[in-house]
Design an enzyme around this catalytic site. Structure first.
Site, PDB file in Angstrom:
ATOM      1  CE  LYS A  14      35.514  54.552  40.157  1.00 56.80           C
ATOM      2  NZ  LYS A  14      34.225  53.878  40.295  1.00 56.80           N
ATOM      3  NE  ARG A 128      33.477  45.565  36.481  1.00 51.01           N
ATOM      4  CZ  ARG A 128      33.679  46.624  37.286  1.00 51.01           C
ATOM      5  NH1 ARG A 128      34.042  47.778  36.786  1.00 51.01           N
ATOM      6  NH2 ARG A 128      33.523  46.523  38.580  1.00 51.01           N
ATOM      7  NE  ARG A 146      31.816  46.196  43.834  1.00 50.32           N
ATOM      8  CZ  ARG A 146      31.901  45.695  42.604  1.00 50.32           C
ATOM      9  NH1 ARG A 146      31.378  44.530  42.322  1.00 50.32           N
ATOM     10  NH2 ARG A 146      32.534  46.372  41.668  1.00 50.32           N
TER      11      ARG A 146
END
Ligand code: ADP
Length: 193
Positions: A14, A128, A146
């Protein structure tokens, strides 16, 4: 105004796609994750409260993020439109957003839902973590948490917008440019291009 929600699980791309979309369409990027990290960096009371939740992979209370979005909408009365990224993340947030947009005589035009398989998501988050410096990326247990929170609390947001036929599913697998092209095709068709 043209307003988009970029929707998808943590690691679905995103943030990356948002940067490209706002540049192309002149939208204002509203990422609650980024807004919260700014509060943390400035060591505000809100930031301190948010950090302890974010580090555990839990959500920040609805009232906090809705308040931040409300301020951002008020601060940009002449915007072409907004791109919401990482928000809404609960059905209550989605309902609050619809009310806020309604007050501003606008609405969500489309919810672009990036689909990525779970194995690939975990791979991306591990990668990441090497560069993001984010404490919530580094720990595999928090990453799993998460994804769980996403399934339980955030997936209902897609169902909520499905009832208004606003959800468009888009493959979030492939190269950054391929995914960007898919998103642009959907946006352009809604802009009548
Ligand atoms: P990602 O999409 O990779 O999970 P974000 O930057 O969107 O990353 O969010 C990081 C964390 O910030 C979330 O795990 C959550 O704790 C908090 N957060 C961000 N947006 C919201 C929101 N809309 N509601 C509640 N908590 C949020």
């Amino acid at each position: 105004m043209f307003n988009i929600i970029l929707f998808g699980p943590p690691g679905s791309g995103k943030g990356t796609q948002s940067e490209k979309l706002i540049a192309k369409y002149g939208l204002i990027h509203l990422s609650t994750g980024d807004l919260l990290r700014k509060e943390i960096a400035a060591a505000t009371p809100l930031g301190l409260e948010a950090k302890s939740l974010m580090d555990k992979g839990q959500l920040v209370p609805d009232a906090v993020v809705v308040g931040m979005i409300s301020s951002a909408l008020t601060a940009n009365p002449n915007a072409n439109g907004f791109l919401f990224d990482g928000f809404p993340r609960t059905q209550a947030q989605a309902e609050a957003l619809d009310k806020l947009l309604d007050l501003n005589k606008t609405a969500i035009n489309a919810v672009l839902f990036l689909q990525v398989n779970e194995e690939e998501l975990i791979k991306r988050l591990i990668k990441r973590a090497e560069t993001s410096g984010r404490s919530d990326d580094a720990n595999p247990e928090i990453q799993r948490k998460r994804q769980d929170v996403y399934k339980k609390e955030t997936l209902p947001v897609a169902e909520y917008y499905q009832q208004f036929k606003k959800v468009v599913e888009i493959s979030g697998e492939g190269s950054v440019d391929e995914i960007f092209d898919r998103l642009c095709t959907q946006i352009d068709s809604r802009l009548g291009k």
